[in-house]
Design an enzyme around this catalytic site. Structure first.
Site, PDB file in Angstrom:
ATOM      1  N   ARG A  50     -49.660 -19.027 -13.432  1.00  0.00           N
ATOM      2  CA  ARG A  50     -49.932 -20.400 -12.963  1.00  0.00           C
ATOM      3  C   ARG A  50     -51.368 -20.509 -12.446  1.00  0.00           C
ATOM      4  O   ARG A  50     -52.040 -21.512 -12.682  1.00  0.00           O
ATOM      5  CB  ARG A  50     -48.924 -20.780 -11.873  1.00  0.00           C
TER       6      ARG A  50
ATOM      7  N   ASN B  75     -40.415 -25.869 -15.216  1.00  0.00           N
ATOM      8  CA  ASN B  75     -41.466 -26.793 -15.635  1.00  0.00           C
ATOM      9  C   ASN B  75     -42.132 -26.327 -16.915  1.00  0.00           C
ATOM     10  O   ASN B  75     -42.099 -25.143 -17.221  1.00  0.00           O
ATOM     11  CB  ASN B  75     -42.516 -26.896 -14.524  1.00  0.00           C
TER      12      ASN B  75
ATOM     13  N   CYS C  58     -35.552 -32.912 -11.907  1.00  0.00           N
ATOM     14  CA  CYS C  58     -36.791 -32.866 -11.136  1.00  0.00           C
ATOM     15  C   CYS C  58     -36.536 -33.494  -9.770  1.00  0.00           C
ATOM     16  O   CYS C  58     -35.648 -34.329  -9.634  1.00  0.00           O
ATOM     17  CB  CYS C  58     -37.843 -33.670 -11.885  1.00  0.00           C
TER      18      CYS C  58
ATOM     19  N   HIS D 194     -42.469 -36.397 -14.416  1.00  0.00           N
ATOM     20  CA  HIS D 194     -43.801 -36.454 -13.795  1.00  0.00           C
ATOM     21  C   HIS D 194     -44.629 -37.601 -14.370  1.00  0.00           C
ATOM     22  O   HIS D 194     -45.864 -37.590 -14.313  1.00  0.00           O
ATOM     23  CB  HIS D 194     -44.538 -35.106 -13.926  1.00  0.00           C
TER      24      HIS D 194
ATOM     25  N   TYR E  23     -47.438 -38.027  -9.345  1.00  0.00           N
ATOM     26  CA  TYR E  23     -48.211 -37.404 -10.425  1.00  0.00           C
ATOM     27  C   TYR E  23     -49.120 -38.386 -11.158  1.00  0.00           C
ATOM     28  O   TYR E  23     -50.037 -37.971 -11.871  1.00  0.00           O
ATOM     29  CB  TYR E  23     -47.282 -36.707 -11.427  1.00  0.00           C
TER      30      TYR E  23
HETATM   31  C1  G6P Z   1     -43.053 -30.909  -7.371  1.00  0.00           C
HETATM   32  C2  G6P Z   1     -42.542 -30.986  -8.758  1.00  0.00           C
HETATM   33  C3  G6P Z   1     -42.004 -29.703  -9.251  1.00  0.00           C
HETATM   34  C4  G6P Z   1     -42.993 -28.603  -9.008  1.00  0.00           C
HETATM   35  C5  G6P Z   1     -43.376 -28.535  -7.558  1.00  0.00           C
HETATM   36  C6  G6P Z   1     -44.502 -27.561  -7.322  1.00  0.00           C
HETATM   37  O1  G6P Z   1     -42.077 -31.074  -6.509  1.00  0.00           O
HETATM   38  O2  G6P Z   1     -41.608 -31.986  -8.939  1.00  0.00           O
HETATM   39  O3  G6P Z   1     -41.743 -29.836 -10.602  1.00  0.00           O
HETATM   40  O4  G6P Z   1     -42.442 -27.380  -9.403  1.00  0.00           O
HETATM   41  O5  G6P Z   1     -43.778 -29.744  -7.086  1.00  0.00           O
HETATM   42  O6  G6P Z   1     -44.519 -27.205  -5.993  1.00  0.00           O
HETATM   43  P1  G6P Z   1     -45.323 -25.928  -5.471  1.00  0.00           P
HETATM   44  O7  G6P Z   1     -44.971 -25.781  -4.045  1.00  0.00           O
HETATM   45  O8  G6P Z   1     -44.892 -24.776  -6.340  1.00  0.00           O
HETATM   46  O9  G6P Z   1     -46.759 -26.270  -5.706  1.00  0.00           O
END
Ligand code: G6P
Length: 439
Positions: free
Chosen positions: A95, A149, A171, A201, A254
């Site tokens: 990531r 995701n 989601c 998103h 988003y």
């Molecule tokens: C949001 C999205 C998720 C994503 C997450 C990331 O809630 O809906 O799809 O995985 O944020 O969060 P993080 O704490 O991993 O940055």
């Protein structure tokens, strides 16, 4: 045998205590006999830690839900009723590359929406399709509920490239939006209803109601006068009030990446030098969470988990499973086959839309045409998702380049190719479909 068997793939995730808490809270109506947490060998240590916490949580709550830990996916899947997938192929290191590399080219990476989302999809889709094949063989009647995701692109791929029909993508964004609206209006979330429609998103609130009365304009006014609606992983830079007034529907957090691209990019570049990418922030958060989870005296979900962007995803997951199992026929926003609900999106494509949740699965509520101002963007993202899903399945370089270039966050074909080439190399290990040896 009575009771439900749930298998969670990627069970060593730091999010798992949320899911366990959700199941514990609903145990009376959702009697889960066995919850299998499955992970890969590299994740064994985390699986053991999370699994031990899950066991302490069930013991403390006094529910006879048997927590089983396994590194053998096939052993776990046999006879499952529900399979949930929360995998991160390449873990947070991958990531970090998704988010970091595009920034070098002046492009937002983002783990779900931009080039980062494309690469997360390319890595994840083949793994999910393998899980689908195992399910066909070992638990053909089970439901596949995916949170991995990019959830919209993954659902698209499952619908179009697997034989699994009983699938839903989930989601936490709609739940987060509903909670934010409730906070703005200072009411309980249960009194708020939002007509959700769009893609994952990329979802809009077309109408907002409080106790059945429309409060859309009131909520849009609040959104532009300093009230926040975002997630922990997305910075809130406010909205241009006249834009929201003109839009007339509720954007999701988003949408900032599309409507505020330049300022979001600037923010990401600043964050990069100060604290690193979101992946790197999350790596630290995860370390802290796992050291909390290792405490043998901890037997509930610690509040620190709410610092993650995906907080409350278990509400979505548990409510969905609960409603399918009990044929509740309530309304929930999920990712499912469009089947004509949203005009202009192919019938066989995944959309995120309010559905009536039945024992046979989600029945999308008809939306018709989206407002003209957003229709094009939604269709563009759908084209991106479809092209990306095809690239993930075929390993076709040109499809991947098409997907990268048509993503609205990428400024040109040349930059798309540069980012694509660098990212393909960086993720080579997790993208065997692009590096087939021709004999
Ligand atoms: C949001 C999205 C998720 C994503 C997450 C990331 O809630 O809906 O799809 O995985 O944020 O969060 P993080 O704490 O991993 O940055």
């Amino acid at each position: 045998m009575t009771g439900i068997k749930v298998v969670t793939i990627g069970g060593g995730s730091s999010y798992t205590p949320e899911l366990v808490e959700g199941f514990i809270n609903r145990y009376d109506e959702l009697p889960i006999r066995e919850l299998w947490l499955v992970d890969i060998p590299e994740g064994e240590e985390k699986l053991e830690t999370v699994g031990a916490l899950a066991k302490r949580m069930t013991v403390k709550a006094g529910v006879p839900m048997d927590i089983k830990l396994s590194l053998d996916r096939r052993e776990a899947l046999a006879g499952a009723d529900f399979v949930t997938t929360q995998v991160r192929v390449g873990l947070l290191d991958a990531r970090a590359k998704d988010e970091r590399i595009p920034l070098k080219y002046g492009v937002i990476g983002q783990e779900t929406n931009g080039p980062g989302g494309l690469f997360k999809g390319l890595r994840t889709i083949p793994v999910i399709l393998d899980i689908c094949k195992d399910m066909e063989e070992l638990c053909p009647d089970a439901w596949l509920i995916n949170f991995s995701n990019p959830a919209g692109m993954v659902t698209e791929a499952v619908l179009r490239y697997s034989n699994i029909n009983k699938t839903v993508g989930l989601c936490n964004v709609p739940i987060g939006m509903r909670m934010s609206v409730a906070e703005m209006l200072e009411v309980a979330p249960e009194r708020v209803h939002i007509d959700f429609a769009g893609l994952n998103h990329m979802v809009f609130g077309l109408n907002v109601y409080l106790d059945g009365q429309s409060v859309t304009n009131q909520v849009l006014d609040k959104l532009t006068s300093g009230e926040s609606m975002t997630m922990k992983n997305i910075v809130d830079l406010g909205w241009e009030p006249d834009f929201i007034k003109a839009l007339q529907i509720l954007p999701c957090p988003y949408h900032r990446y599309y409507y505020q691209t330049a300022t979001m990019l600037e923010q990401e570049q600043q964050d990069l030098s100060e604290k690193g990418t979101r992946a790197e922030v999350v790596q630290q958060l995860e370390k802290d969470l796992f050291s909390l989870y290792s405490d043998p005296d901890l037997s509930n979900k610690p509040p620190q988990l709410e610092e993650r962007g995906g907080a409350y995803y278990s509400d979505a997951a548990c409510s969905l499973i609960h409603s399918i199992y009990n044929d509740k026929r309530d309304i929930q926003p999920v990712n499912t086959r469009n089947n004509g609900a949203i005009a202009g999106i192919p019938d066989d494509s995944a959309v995120e839309v309010n559905c009536v949740i039945t024992k046979e699965g989600p029945k999308p509520i008809h939306v018709g045409e989206l407002p003209i101002a957003v229709r094009g963007l939604v269709q563009q993202i759908k084209s991106f998702e479809r092209t990306a899903a095809e690239a993930a399945v075929t390993g076709d370089y040109h499809q991947a380049l098409l997907a990268m270039t048509i993503n609205p966050l990428v400024p040109s074909d040349t930059v798309a190719k540069q980012i694509l080439d660098e990212m393909l190399e960086a993720h080579r290990r997790y993208l065997p479909q692009f590096f087939k040896i021709v004999v």
